[in-house]
Motif scaffolding. Sequence first.
Motif, PDB file in Angstrom:
ATOM      1  N   THR A  84      -0.044  -4.873   1.216  1.00  0.00           N
ATOM      2  CA  THR A  84       0.262  -5.266   2.591  1.00  0.00           C
ATOM      3  C   THR A  84       0.666  -4.054   3.411  1.00  0.00           C
ATOM      4  O   THR A  84       0.333  -3.956   4.576  1.00  0.00           O
ATOM      5  CB  THR A  84       1.402  -6.308   2.692  1.00  0.00           C
ATOM      6  OG1 THR A  84       2.420  -5.912   1.808  1.00  0.00           O
ATOM      7  CG2 THR A  84       0.939  -7.700   2.411  1.00  0.00           C
TER       8      THR A  84
ATOM      9  N   TYR B  68      -2.321  -2.157   4.315  1.00  0.00           N
ATOM     10  CA  TYR B  68      -3.114  -2.899   5.292  1.00  0.00           C
ATOM     11  C   TYR B  68      -2.429  -2.876   6.655  1.00  0.00           C
ATOM     12  O   TYR B  68      -3.043  -2.771   7.695  1.00  0.00           O
ATOM     13  CB  TYR B  68      -3.292  -4.337   4.798  1.00  0.00           C
ATOM     14  CG  TYR B  68      -3.834  -5.297   5.826  1.00  0.00           C
ATOM     15  CD1 TYR B  68      -5.109  -5.124   6.378  1.00  0.00           C
ATOM     16  CD2 TYR B  68      -3.080  -6.396   6.250  1.00  0.00           C
ATOM     17  CE1 TYR B  68      -5.611  -5.998   7.314  1.00  0.00           C
ATOM     18  CE2 TYR B  68      -3.573  -7.270   7.182  1.00  0.00           C
ATOM     19  CZ  TYR B  68      -4.844  -7.073   7.713  1.00  0.00           C
ATOM     20  OH  TYR B  68      -5.324  -7.951   8.640  1.00  0.00           O
ATOM     21  N   ASN B  69      -1.077  -2.981   6.615  1.00  0.00           N
ATOM     22  CA  ASN B  69      -0.330  -3.198   7.846  1.00  0.00           C
ATOM     23  C   ASN B  69       0.542  -2.025   8.247  1.00  0.00           C
ATOM     24  O   ASN B  69       1.358  -2.177   9.134  1.00  0.00           O
ATOM     25  CB  ASN B  69       0.612  -4.403   7.648  1.00  0.00           C
ATOM     26  CG  ASN B  69      -0.064  -5.695   8.042  1.00  0.00           C
ATOM     27  OD1 ASN B  69      -1.037  -5.675   8.773  1.00  0.00           O
ATOM     28  ND2 ASN B  69       0.466  -6.800   7.562  1.00  0.00           N
ATOM     29  N   TRP B  70       0.397  -0.879   7.607  1.00  0.00           N
ATOM     30  CA  TRP B  70       1.409   0.152   7.824  1.00  0.00           C
ATOM     31  C   TRP B  70       1.555   0.540   9.281  1.00  0.00           C
ATOM     32  O   TRP B  70       2.640   0.870   9.741  1.00  0.00           O
ATOM     33  CB  TRP B  70       1.158   1.387   6.951  1.00  0.00           C
ATOM     34  CG  TRP B  70      -0.002   2.236   7.388  1.00  0.00           C
ATOM     35  CD1 TRP B  70      -1.295   2.117   6.995  1.00  0.00           C
ATOM     36  CD2 TRP B  70       0.043   3.325   8.308  1.00  0.00           C
ATOM     37  NE1 TRP B  70      -2.066   3.039   7.614  1.00  0.00           N
ATOM     38  CE2 TRP B  70      -1.279   3.819   8.433  1.00  0.00           C
ATOM     39  CE3 TRP B  70       1.062   3.947   9.039  1.00  0.00           C
ATOM     40  CZ2 TRP B  70      -1.615   4.880   9.258  1.00  0.00           C
ATOM     41  CZ3 TRP B  70       0.724   5.022   9.857  1.00  0.00           C
ATOM     42  CH2 TRP B  70      -0.599   5.471   9.975  1.00  0.00           C
ATOM     43  N   GLN B  71       0.472   0.443  10.028  1.00  0.00           N
ATOM     44  CA  GLN B  71       0.576   0.821  11.433  1.00  0.00           C
ATOM     45  C   GLN B  71       1.429  -0.173  12.213  1.00  0.00           C
ATOM     46  O   GLN B  71       2.146   0.197  13.143  1.00  0.00           O
ATOM     47  CB  GLN B  71      -0.816   0.948  12.047  1.00  0.00           C
ATOM     48  CG  GLN B  71      -1.560   2.158  11.467  1.00  0.00           C
ATOM     49  CD  GLN B  71      -2.890   2.405  12.127  1.00  0.00           C
ATOM     50  OE1 GLN B  71      -3.509   1.483  12.649  1.00  0.00           O
ATOM     51  NE2 GLN B  71      -3.352   3.636  12.103  1.00  0.00           N
ATOM     52  N   LEU B  72       1.356  -1.442  11.798  1.00  0.00           N
ATOM     53  CA  LEU B  72       2.227  -2.431  12.446  1.00  0.00           C
ATOM     54  C   LEU B  72       3.686  -2.134  12.135  1.00  0.00           C
ATOM     55  O   LEU B  72       4.563  -2.264  12.987  1.00  0.00           O
ATOM     56  CB  LEU B  72       1.886  -3.854  11.973  1.00  0.00           C
ATOM     57  CG  LEU B  72       0.606  -4.484  12.508  1.00  0.00           C
ATOM     58  CD1 LEU B  72       0.459  -5.897  11.961  1.00  0.00           C
ATOM     59  CD2 LEU B  72       0.620  -4.509  14.023  1.00  0.00           C
ATOM     60  N   TRP B  73       3.930  -1.739  10.889  1.00  0.00           N
ATOM     61  CA  TRP B  73       5.305  -1.377  10.520  1.00  0.00           C
ATOM     62  C   TRP B  73       5.767  -0.150  11.286  1.00  0.00           C
ATOM     63  O   TRP B  73       6.915  -0.049  11.699  1.00  0.00           O
ATOM     64  CB  TRP B  73       5.414  -1.130   9.013  1.00  0.00           C
ATOM     65  CG  TRP B  73       5.450  -2.418   8.246  1.00  0.00           C
ATOM     66  CD1 TRP B  73       4.388  -3.062   7.696  1.00  0.00           C
ATOM     67  CD2 TRP B  73       6.596  -3.230   7.991  1.00  0.00           C
ATOM     68  NE1 TRP B  73       4.796  -4.233   7.110  1.00  0.00           N
ATOM     69  CE2 TRP B  73       6.147  -4.356   7.259  1.00  0.00           C
ATOM     70  CE3 TRP B  73       7.955  -3.115   8.290  1.00  0.00           C
ATOM     71  CZ2 TRP B  73       7.012  -5.369   6.839  1.00  0.00           C
ATOM     72  CZ3 TRP B  73       8.820  -4.117   7.861  1.00  0.00           C
ATOM     73  CH2 TRP B  73       8.337  -5.223   7.150  1.00  0.00           C
ATOM     74  N   ALA B  74       4.843   0.774  11.507  1.00  0.00           N
ATOM     75  CA  ALA B  74       5.202   1.988  12.252  1.00  0.00           C
ATOM     76  C   ALA B  74       5.598   1.629  13.686  1.00  0.00           C
ATOM     77  O   ALA B  74       6.527   2.216  14.249  1.00  0.00           O
ATOM     78  CB  ALA B  74       4.026   2.959  12.257  1.00  0.00           C
ATOM     79  N   LEU B  75       4.903   0.655  14.270  1.00  0.00           N
ATOM     80  CA  LEU B  75       5.244   0.248  15.636  1.00  0.00           C
ATOM     81  C   LEU B  75       6.627  -0.407  15.672  1.00  0.00           C
ATOM     82  O   LEU B  75       7.344  -0.332  16.667  1.00  0.00           O
ATOM     83  CB  LEU B  75       4.198  -0.738  16.181  1.00  0.00           C
ATOM     84  CG  LEU B  75       2.805  -0.174  16.457  1.00  0.00           C
ATOM     85  CD1 LEU B  75       1.819  -1.289  16.795  1.00  0.00           C
ATOM     86  CD2 LEU B  75       2.848   0.835  17.600  1.00  0.00           C
TER      87      LEU B  75
END
Lengths: 299, 313
Positions: B20, B23-30
């Motif tokens: 996850t 897959y989602n690291w950019q969302l976590w970065a935001l």
Amino acid sequence: MKNNAKPKRAAAADPIFDIVDALIMAVVCVVIAYPLYYVLVASFTEPHIVTSGKFLLYPEQFYAGGYQRILKYPPIWSGYRNTVLYTVVGTVISLCVTIPAAYSLSRRDMAGRRFLMFLFTLTMFFSGGLIPLYMLIRGIGIYGSLWSVTLPTAVSVWNLIICRTFFETSLPFELYEAAELDGCSNFGFFFRVALPLSSTVVAVMILFYSTAQWNMFMNALMFLSDSDKMPLQVILRNLILINQVNQLSTDMTAVAEQQKLADQLKFGIIVVAALPLLCVYPFIQKYFARGIMIGSIKG
Amino acid sequence: MLTTGGKKNSASLLHKLTQTLSYNWQLWALLLPALIWLAVFMYAPMYGVTIAFKDYNSKLGILGSPFAGLKYFRQFFSTNIFYITLRNTLIVSGQQLAFGFPVPILFALLLNQLRFARFRKVVQTISYAPYFISNVVVVSILAVVMSPSGFVNGFIQSTGKAAVLFMTRPEYFRPLYVGSGIWQSMGFNAIIYLAALAGVPPDLHEAAIVDGASKIKRIIHIDLPTIAPTIIIMLILAIGNLMSVGYEKAFLMQSGMNTSVSEIVSTYVYKAGLVNAQYSFATAVGLFNSVINLILLSAANIVSRKTADFGLF
């Protein structure tokens, strides 16, 4: 037929109700607007007329002496400068933190977003309180600096919810899926698709955050120490509510005269402090209303 | 992704997590800046609350300070100031709820039924104005308008009575606090009700007109029921904030002469903690305030769930 139509129309029109309603609303407008108008008129009126305590409708004897003194009083200008600085920096920080986070929390494929949202909303109802926050600010070494009045208020959870609701309701997930098929990353989608489509909510956020920052008082009083770093609100309170106005009018000899001028100056200072927002708000109030409604779609 | 078997549970959990994340690291970065903010400025102070149970000493730090148990809570409850501040807080916020809560609803209902569209816009725009004015300015305006030489006293004196010292006499603190609060936020708080009223189906009104219902009847039987859910949400929130209302304004309106009514729990926390540097004691008082608030909010939520089948959480 005629007999039937008559009461129908009477019920639809209800003229007595309409007149009473209009009268009540007119009174409400006067009660809301008059104190503001009075302060503005009083700031331009000869002091002895103001202190006679009558209702002022226009400056009966024009007088701008109060403003002349205010212009020469340095703390007001340093207060203005600080307030503008804190408002600009604070709003930029708030936007950079809130909007990406709201987008991320709006994505239904974001793992654990319900729990994360819960962590944010919990703080609306329970917080560490004043003293622990004060000790934290001292502990991390930002006490007395620009950061002490901009970082603690960087996120308003209420604004975060408004923003997230906006993204949830106005950006269909299918849009992202389509972009992803075309090889668009999450960053790419956020910066090139989501943000450009969200100018309304960005405008609302700018307004909410900058008003809060412009009007900030308590945090400045607690987290700043140098008098030349104080924002306008703190200067204003010192001048009007703790009555330091006398400093502005030391050249007057008679004490009674001095007090009169001091009272007069208060009106000018209030106008100087309140005017910028009152001038801007008629243009931005519809966004405020829209912001509230965006947030209330989901309750 | 379905996990494969019981044995590999922890391994697959780790696998799932890394998957996850990748897959989602950019969302976590935001989200990361907000998470850091949340941890530092919201949850770290919650940990700092533990000094309420300790004899805090800045040299020893939060962890090193000796445990004091409920000493500071006992100290607070045993003094008179506990009753005074609690009573003042509840009275002023109770009055604010009793008067300040219904007024925006009434205003929204009347404004919504106002015939002339232009006039309606003007009223609404004017009604928002005070919301943009800071507490400092509002209290300053109060101080000049209510002063012995202001127009309110000018009017009182013209009727042959003596001038009233509104800002210093204790008996005027609550009316002025509540009244100026209504002045500040009536228009703004009405927005949410006006939005809800915009959702009233027009055919309901048309049908009622055919039946000969007057406007007042239509307000009571159509408009009011439509916005009832909104009213309930706002009421729960208002009750949940009973203990945390307007501490900035109370602080600004406070003078040496009206502390008997204007000293609320939160202004007392400020004084005890930041003016007198009694950190542990002030934190204990603040914690007491927060806990009461949380209890009130939960109670309001439970009552609303039971009676109206609706709650915030």
